[in-house]
Design a protein around this motif. Structure first.
Motif, PDB file in Angstrom:
ATOM      1  N   ASN A 154    -131.251  50.547  24.442  1.00 46.28           N
ATOM      2  CA  ASN A 154    -132.011  51.804  24.506  1.00 46.28           C
ATOM      3  C   ASN A 154    -133.035  51.845  23.377  1.00 46.28           C
ATOM      4  O   ASN A 154    -132.713  51.516  22.250  1.00 46.28           O
ATOM      5  CB  ASN A 154    -131.069  53.002  24.346  1.00 46.28           C
ATOM      6  CG  ASN A 154    -130.249  53.210  25.600  1.00 46.28           C
ATOM      7  OD1 ASN A 154    -129.081  52.882  25.625  1.00 46.28           O
ATOM      8  ND2 ASN A 154    -130.867  53.713  26.637  1.00 46.28           N
ATOM      9  N   GLY A 155    -134.237  52.246  23.719  1.00 46.45           N
ATOM     10  CA  GLY A 155    -135.265  52.381  22.694  1.00 46.45           C
ATOM     11  C   GLY A 155    -135.902  51.072  22.266  1.00 46.45           C
ATOM     12  O   GLY A 155    -136.639  51.024  21.283  1.00 46.45           O
ATOM     13  N   GLY A 167    -138.149  49.482  23.879  1.00 45.12           N
ATOM     14  CA  GLY A 167    -139.562  49.444  24.252  1.00 45.12           C
ATOM     15  C   GLY A 167    -139.836  49.023  25.683  1.00 45.12           C
ATOM     16  O   GLY A 167    -140.986  48.799  26.066  1.00 45.12           O
ATOM     17  N   LYS A 168    -138.804  49.005  26.522  1.00 51.46           N
ATOM     18  CA  LYS A 168    -138.993  48.539  27.898  1.00 51.46           C
ATOM     19  C   LYS A 168    -139.909  49.452  28.703  1.00 51.46           C
ATOM     20  O   LYS A 168    -140.813  48.987  29.395  1.00 51.46           O
ATOM     21  CB  LYS A 168    -137.634  48.434  28.621  1.00 51.46           C
ATOM     22  CG  LYS A 168    -136.620  47.593  27.906  1.00 51.46           C
ATOM     23  CD  LYS A 168    -135.306  47.527  28.655  1.00 51.46           C
ATOM     24  CE  LYS A 168    -134.591  48.853  28.802  1.00 51.46           C
ATOM     25  NZ  LYS A 168    -134.101  49.431  27.538  1.00 51.46           N
ATOM     26  N   SER A 169    -139.659  50.767  28.592  1.00 51.51           N
ATOM     27  CA  SER A 169    -140.498  51.691  29.364  1.00 51.51           C
ATOM     28  C   SER A 169    -141.935  51.666  28.857  1.00 51.51           C
ATOM     29  O   SER A 169    -142.880  51.769  29.647  1.00 51.51           O
ATOM     30  CB  SER A 169    -139.958  53.113  29.269  1.00 51.51           C
ATOM     31  OG  SER A 169    -138.691  53.183  29.864  1.00 51.51           O
ATOM     32  N   THR A 170    -142.079  51.544  27.557  1.00 42.56           N
ATOM     33  CA  THR A 170    -143.424  51.467  26.989  1.00 42.56           C
ATOM     34  C   THR A 170    -144.144  50.234  27.523  1.00 42.56           C
ATOM     35  O   THR A 170    -145.319  50.301  27.907  1.00 42.56           O
ATOM     36  CB  THR A 170    -143.325  51.412  25.453  1.00 42.56           C
ATOM     37  OG1 THR A 170    -142.473  52.471  25.016  1.00 42.56           O
ATOM     38  CG2 THR A 170    -144.686  51.548  24.816  1.00 42.56           C
ATOM     39  N   GLU A 215    -135.822  51.181  35.469  1.00 46.00           N
ATOM     40  CA  GLU A 215    -134.444  51.670  35.608  1.00 46.00           C
ATOM     41  C   GLU A 215    -134.271  52.497  36.877  1.00 46.00           C
ATOM     42  O   GLU A 215    -133.626  53.541  36.874  1.00 46.00           O
ATOM     43  CB  GLU A 215    -134.030  52.476  34.376  1.00 46.00           C
ATOM     44  CG  GLU A 215    -133.966  51.614  33.136  1.00 46.00           C
ATOM     45  CD  GLU A 215    -133.357  52.350  31.958  1.00 46.00           C
ATOM     46  OE1 GLU A 215    -132.380  53.068  32.156  1.00 46.00           O
ATOM     47  OE2 GLU A 215    -133.869  52.180  30.838  1.00 46.00           O
TER      48      GLU A 215
END
Ligand SMILES: Nc1ncnc2c1ncn2[C@@H]1O[C@H](COP(=O)(O)OP(=O)(O)OP(=O)(O)O)[C@@H](O)[C@H]1O
Ligand SMILES: [Mg+2]
Lengths: 287, 263
Positions: free
Chosen positions: A46-47, A49-52, A171
């Motif tokens: 989590n956190g 940077g995947k979504s970024t 996700e």
């Protein structure tokens, strides 16, 4: 198809007066090249940077330093944005929060409508897309009545109707039950195989990543591992360092291997595990 | 289930009225309302009532359903009637204490309530026969000229249709939050108004947080799908007039002219 060149992106948190409170480097000097037709899984805690990373691929975010190119187009040029978003579609996590219209068919049409596709062509695109995800029968129904897996397939159809070259799943299976998860992953693989669509699958489920051609592991905004599932998961110590878990069956084989059992250091899934046992038995190593 | 509720009161019967272009029904409702105000004698109600009854029969809407539409307006209706009854000066035919009932008062009370009842039923006929989506599309179309004076017509229509999609979802969420709070001992049923309002606060806060989250997600999903306002946008089902719509317009004009000249 997709090229990151030393991309850097920072989120700046400010307090009420606008003073900088903290800076998170969500992308830290990322360089990577994803080829057309590849199926790439992106893993990371989590956190990490995947979504970024994902949002840079269709221009929802633009790097502060470095460049991102999609299909040869620079995402920092505003004139390219619509073309880039048409080429690289995105399926998000929450099924309810990405359906806009009140019938399945109208929702699938939302992208093409924005692109200004002529009306005669639109219906055909919508029908084709719904056919591909197996939801043509739900065409006139309200999306509210569908299951989570079906809603995500509507979202996929919405992207398909834009005739994309690449689909990013951020996700998209996280809020689904196991059956829904299977539906979505199977659809992703089908599109990759039959339509040569590049797939970028962000997930926390290792077994979903096992089916990919290539895995990227992210940690603190950097891509720290890049290789085939085989290459990545045969280094369980390193994987664990990035707070990821190795699938149980793979882990079991690895431990057996280390303990001196006649077992390869890496098995992809249960089938490979059984295969290894059978061949060990045939060689007389097990009695 | 809450998710299945329909917003508005669409009654699907698939009649010819249902299939008319929503703009026609919009205009028709407008014409009907105007027609209720052009006459001054009771005879004027004849064409208006015949018109409404014909449409209700054609639309295959049960009378019970139509009367149900009157219920929320019942108070207004009675209030208007009472005001007219008591406030109109004229020939006194009954008097109790300071309350005077005049002949003109009775006439005007009957006149006003009949007019209002027809008005309400006439306009609910539109919502019974038109889906909210179609109504939104019609409004976007009809109010398009207002763009010249910078009214964001497309954006308002988009807002409306998004609201229509999310109302059932948020209702369901409210229900879920309420149940969760009740499981923890919250009490929404007893106590005075202030106590009850206070009990609602722990529901509203998470509801608002979630609504804003959803709005953010949705905005991003729309942007990712190339949304950039109404410019250059095409439609899957653009509104297109058919022969029946033109005929309906002609009948409508005939009706209005009739209403003006008959009495
Ligand atoms: N809008 C934002 N404002 C400030 N910081 C943010 C914002 N979005 C993300 N971040 C921070 O940037 C970092 C990377 O976030 P990102 O969402 O890309 O991670 P992720 O790998 O997708 O995580 P997850 O697995 O939870 O989805 C995190 O430290 C996060 O706290
Ligand atoms: Mg994420």
């Amino acid at each position: 198809m997709i090229r990151f060149e030393n991309a850097v992106f920072e989120y700046i948190r400010r307090d009420d007066e606008g003073n900088v409170e903290g800076i998170t480097r969500a992308l830290d000097d990322v360089s990577v090249h994803i080829k057309r037709g590849e199926f790439v899984a992106v893993l990371g805690a989590n956190g990490s940077g995947k979504s970024t990373f994902a949002k840079h691929i269709n221009g929802l975010l633009v790097p502060e330093e470095g460049k991102v190119f999609v299909g040869g187009l620079d995402t920092s040029d505003d004139n390219n944005l619509l073309k880039i978003r048409q080429m690289a579609g995105m399926v998000f996590q929450n099924p309810d929060n990405q359906i806009i219209a009140q019938t399945v068919e109208e929702d699938v049409a939302f992208g093409p409508e924005n692109m200004g596709v002529p009306t005669d062509e639109m219906q055909q695109r919508v029908d084709e897309a719904l056919e591909k995800v197996g939801l043509i029968a739900e065409k006139d129904n309200s999306p509210n009545r569908l299951s989570g897996g079906q809603k995500q397939r509507v979202a996929i159809a919405g992207v398909l109707a834009m005739k994309p070259e690449c689909i990013i799943f951020d996700e998209s299976t996280a809020m689904l039950d196991p059956a829904g998860r299977k539906e979505v992953i199977a659809t992703a693989h089908e599109l990759n195989k039959n339509n040569n669509i590049t797939v970028i699958l962000i997930t926390h489920y290792m077994n979903e990543a096992m089916g990919a051609d290539r895995i990227l592991v992210m940690d603190h905004g950097k891509i720290v591992m890049d290789g085939t599932p085989r290459q990545i998961f045969s280094k369980p110590e390193e994987i664990r360092k990035y707070k990821l878990e190795v699938p149980e069956i793979t882990e079991l084989a690895y431990r057996l291997h280390k303990a001196g059992a006649p077992m390869p250091a890496f098995v992809l899934d249960e089938d490979e595990f059984m295969e290894a046992i059978r061949s060990a038995k045939a060689a007389g190593a097990l009695s | 289930m809450l998710r299945d509720i329909t917003i508005g009161q669409y009654y699907p019967s698939g009649s010819i009225i249902h299939r008319l272009d929503p703009r026609v029904k919009f205009a028709g409702t407008f014409v009907y309302i105007v027609s209720l105000f052009v006459f001054k004698t009771f005879w004027g109600f004849l064409p208006a009532a015949v018109w409404l009854i014909t449409l209700v029969i054609m639309a295959r809407i049960p009378v019970k359903y139509l009367l149900k539409g009157l219920r929320p307006m019942l108070f207004l209706l009675l209030f208007m009637a009472a005001m007219n009854l008591l406030m109109t000066p004229g020939e006194v035919i009954g008097q109790w204490w300071i309350i005077k009932v005049t002949k003109e008062g009775i006439r005007s009370a009957a006149f006003m309530s009949l007019r209002l009842a027809l008005l309400i039923m006439g306009s609910s006929l539109m919502t019974y026969t038109t889906t909210p989506t179609a109504l939104t599309a019609a409004m976007e179309h009809i109010f398009r000229p207002l763009k010249i004076i910078r009214v964001p017509v497309h954006e308002l229509a988009m807002m409306m249709s998004i609201a229509l999609r999310f109302i059932p979802i948020l209702l369901e969420e409210t229900d879920r939050i309420m149940k969760a709070q009740q499981a923890r001992g919250a009490d929404f049923e007893s106590g005075g108004l202030i106590k009850r309002a206070k009990a609602m606060l722990p529901i509203l806060v998470p509801l608002f947080v979630s609504a804003f989250r959803r709005a953010g997600d949705l905005a991003q999903a729309m942007e990712a799908r190339c949304y950039h306002g109404g410019k250059g946008r095409t439609k899957l089902h653009p509104l297109k007039y058919k022969l029946r719509d033109i005929i309906a317009y002609i009948i409508m004009i005939g009706y209005l002219v009739g209403c003006i000249f008959i009495p």
